[in-house]
Design an enzyme around this catalytic site. Structure first.
Site, PDB file in Angstrom:
ATOM      1  N   ASP A  58       0.864  -1.181   0.000  1.00  0.00           N
ATOM      2  CA  ASP A  58       0.000   0.000   0.000  1.00  0.00           C
ATOM      3  C   ASP A  58       0.898   1.227   0.000  1.00  0.00           C
ATOM      4  O   ASP A  58       1.915   1.256   0.715  1.00  0.00           O
ATOM      5  CB  ASP A  58      -0.881  -0.020   1.263  1.00  0.00           C
ATOM      6  CG  ASP A  58      -2.022   0.977   1.159  1.00  0.00           C
ATOM      7  OD1 ASP A  58      -3.181   0.551   1.171  1.00  0.00           O
ATOM      8  OD2 ASP A  58      -1.744   2.203   1.071  1.00  0.00           O
ATOM      9  N   THR A 127       0.934  15.310 -13.536  1.00  0.00           N
ATOM     10  CA  THR A 127      -0.359  15.588 -14.168  1.00  0.00           C
ATOM     11  C   THR A 127      -0.518  17.041 -14.623  1.00  0.00           C
ATOM     12  O   THR A 127       0.047  17.965 -14.020  1.00  0.00           O
ATOM     13  CB  THR A 127      -1.486  15.265 -13.156  1.00  0.00           C
ATOM     14  OG1 THR A 127      -2.713  15.838 -13.603  1.00  0.00           O
ATOM     15  CG2 THR A 127      -1.209  15.822 -11.764  1.00  0.00           C
ATOM     16  N   GLU A 129      -2.984  18.687 -14.050  1.00  0.00           N
ATOM     17  CA  GLU A 129      -3.666  19.408 -12.967  1.00  0.00           C
ATOM     18  C   GLU A 129      -2.704  20.347 -12.238  1.00  0.00           C
ATOM     19  O   GLU A 129      -3.134  21.272 -11.548  1.00  0.00           O
ATOM     20  CB  GLU A 129      -4.296  18.425 -11.978  1.00  0.00           C
ATOM     21  CG  GLU A 129      -5.520  17.703 -12.517  1.00  0.00           C
ATOM     22  CD  GLU A 129      -6.708  18.620 -12.783  1.00  0.00           C
ATOM     23  OE1 GLU A 129      -7.140  19.309 -11.857  1.00  0.00           O
ATOM     24  OE2 GLU A 129      -7.189  18.648 -13.934  1.00  0.00           O
ATOM     25  N   TYR A 151      -5.821  17.435  -4.712  1.00  0.00           N
ATOM     26  CA  TYR A 151      -5.138  16.441  -5.555  1.00  0.00           C
ATOM     27  C   TYR A 151      -3.902  17.079  -6.202  1.00  0.00           C
ATOM     28  O   TYR A 151      -2.794  16.533  -6.145  1.00  0.00           O
ATOM     29  CB  TYR A 151      -6.111  15.932  -6.628  1.00  0.00           C
ATOM     30  CG  TYR A 151      -5.467  15.148  -7.751  1.00  0.00           C
ATOM     31  CD1 TYR A 151      -5.113  13.809  -7.577  1.00  0.00           C
ATOM     32  CD2 TYR A 151      -5.214  15.733  -9.005  1.00  0.00           C
ATOM     33  CE1 TYR A 151      -4.528  13.074  -8.610  1.00  0.00           C
ATOM     34  CE2 TYR A 151      -4.636  15.011 -10.032  1.00  0.00           C
ATOM     35  CZ  TYR A 151      -4.293  13.679  -9.836  1.00  0.00           C
ATOM     36  OH  TYR A 151      -3.710  12.967 -10.852  1.00  0.00           O
ATOM     37  N   LYS A 155       0.083  16.269  -5.786  1.00  0.00           N
ATOM     38  CA  LYS A 155       0.905  15.866  -6.938  1.00  0.00           C
ATOM     39  C   LYS A 155       2.087  16.819  -7.153  1.00  0.00           C
ATOM     40  O   LYS A 155       3.112  16.437  -7.704  1.00  0.00           O
ATOM     41  CB  LYS A 155       0.034  15.807  -8.208  1.00  0.00           C
ATOM     42  CG  LYS A 155      -0.860  14.565  -8.281  1.00  0.00           C
ATOM     43  CD  LYS A 155      -0.071  13.347  -8.752  1.00  0.00           C
ATOM     44  CE  LYS A 155      -0.950  12.128  -8.950  1.00  0.00           C
ATOM     45  NZ  LYS A 155      -0.216  10.960  -9.460  1.00  0.00           N
TER      46      LYS A 155
END
Ligand code: NAP
Ligand code: F7E
Length: 372
Positions: A58, A127, A129, A151, A155
């Protein structure tokens, strides 16, 4: 035989990248999360392949990451695991930061702890974004970032820690700044897949209406299968560098919707503005099957899908990837992408229906004792 380790292997990109790397002769290893259901739809067809191996781990659990990296001793790591939904990041900002920001650090440190820092190459799924509340259009590798969601902020940490490890420890780690890429395997709550599934359901009488948020948002949408090839090309380049991957074309959510309904045989016309805008069915390709839809409102705006801050003008400039990696951003056009997603979902809804009918018939036959 080269060994690749993919985090996020069960996701859209992880599944396509696995196929691509197996095709290139790699031994592919992936990290999966323990779950109460054992069906991994996107990679089910690869499980059992002799060069495909899965390991539990994980991104929030440092020990599991170190253990897998140490055991696999990969030549290349593709860090694709993330809480990847922008809207969800407003509801779960801390979890998003743990996986999408600190998770990247865990991968980089695991490589160092295992003594692989001069050998293992690392790809980080950055990304578009990051450009967020955009400071210039189109966006390239030098455009300033202005992240505009939890988010994107998470990132941004991932982006910078990769650059830091590249400079501090001379590691071969790179950011792929990928613009939106979609496919038949796209998660069902991202706008493109939500639209293609709804168009197919509405065309087949399984849904009445589609509710969307900001219809005017502009995106540079490409095909995921083309984009995973670029992840690999970035790690084959002679120097570790960051690359923008995009098509160089942009369309609104409204346009995507119009094209998707078109390929489902329904012509839309738009009326109204803002939250009152509606997509009305103007014509159909088959009046016998769906003539009753003409004149009906099939698309409506619901402010439930508005975001506290929304990124509304993304357009990438892929010139560097074209020049240095020989990547072709025009392989799959916008129209081809929408068409292949709608065709896939038309077939999926039809076969889900057929399977449901079989289950119904079977239940009835069992009840009547026709089948025992
Ligand atoms: P996706 O379909 O949402 O897949 C995300 C993957 O991450 C899944 O395999 C998921 O596993 C895994 N994951 C999530 N949390 C995890 C955790 N705590 N530990 C281990 N694994 C975890 O995303 P995608 O579209 O393939 O995107 C791949 C990557 O590219 C992501 O990092 C995304 O942020 C980034 N990206 C995507 C786009 C795009 O347009 N698709 C564009 C730019 C960047 P489960 O199956 O168990 O949930
Ligand atoms: O939204 C608007 C929404 O959720 C696109 C992730 O892969 O790409 C993805 O993030 C646009 C936004 O993708 C609905 O407001 C309107 O402006 O499909 P999306 P995203 O937020 O661009 C980037 C590059 C990533 O890195 C991410 O991991 O569409 N929109 N109506 C809607 N969006 C959704 N989801 N649902 C709607 O009903």
């Amino acid at each position: 035989m080269k060994k690749a380790l993919i985090t996020g292997i069960t996701g859209q990109d992880g599944s396509y990248l696995s196929e691509f790397l197996i095709g290139k002769g790699y031994e592919v290893h992936g990290i999966i999360r323990r779950s109460s259901v054992d069906f991994r739809e996107r990679i089910a067809h690869l499980e059992g392949h002799r060069h495909f191996h899965l390991h539990y781990g994980d991104m929030g659990d440092t020990l599991s990451i170190i253990q897998v990296v140490g055991k696999v001793q990969p030549d290349e790591i593709y860090n694709l695991a993330a809480q990847s939904h922008v809207q969800v990041s407003f509801d779960s900002p801390e979890y998003t930061a743990n996986v999408d920001a600190t998770g990247v650090l865990r991968i980089l440190e695991a490589v160092r702890q295992c003594g692989l820092e001069q050998h293992c190459r690392i790809y980080q799924a950055s990304t578009s974004e990051l450009y967020g509340r955009v400071e210039e259009v189109p966006q390239n590798e030098d455009t300033p970032f202005h992240p505009y969601s939890p988010y994107a902020v998470a990132k941004l940490y991932g982006y910078w820690i990769v650059k830091e490890y590249r400079e501090a420890y001379h590691m071969f780690c790179c950011n792929g700044i990928l613009f939106n890429h979609e496919s038949e395997r796209r998660g069902e709550t991202f706008v493109t897949r939500k639209i293609t599934l709804a168009a197919a359901r509405i065309r087949q009488g399984r849904q009445e209406k589609l509710y969307l948020g900001n219809l005017s948002s502009l995106r540079d949408w490409g095909y995921a299968k083309d984009y995973v090839e670029c992840m690999w090309l970035i790690l084959q380049h002679d120097k570790p560098e960051d690359f923008v991957i995009a098509t160089g074309q942009q369309h609104t959510v409204r346009e995507f919707c119009e094209r998707a309904f078109h390929y489902a045989g329904l012509k839309l016309r738009w009326e109204g503005e803002g939250a009152d805008e509606k997509g009305i069915c103007e014509a159909v390709d088959d009046t016998t099957a769906c003539g009753h839809l003409v004149g009906k409102t099939l698309v409506e705006v619901s402010p439930d899908f508005y975001r506290p801050t929304d990124v509304v003008n993304l357009l990438g400039d892929p010139a560097k990837a074209q020049r240095l990696l020989g990547w072709n951003p025009e392989k799959t056009s916008f129209d081809q992408l929408v068409k292949l997603m709608v065709e896939n979902d038309m077939a999926k809804i039809a076969s889900d229906d057929a399977a449901a009918r079989v289950r119904c018939n079977l239940a009835e036959y069992l009840e009547k004792g026709i089948v025992k």
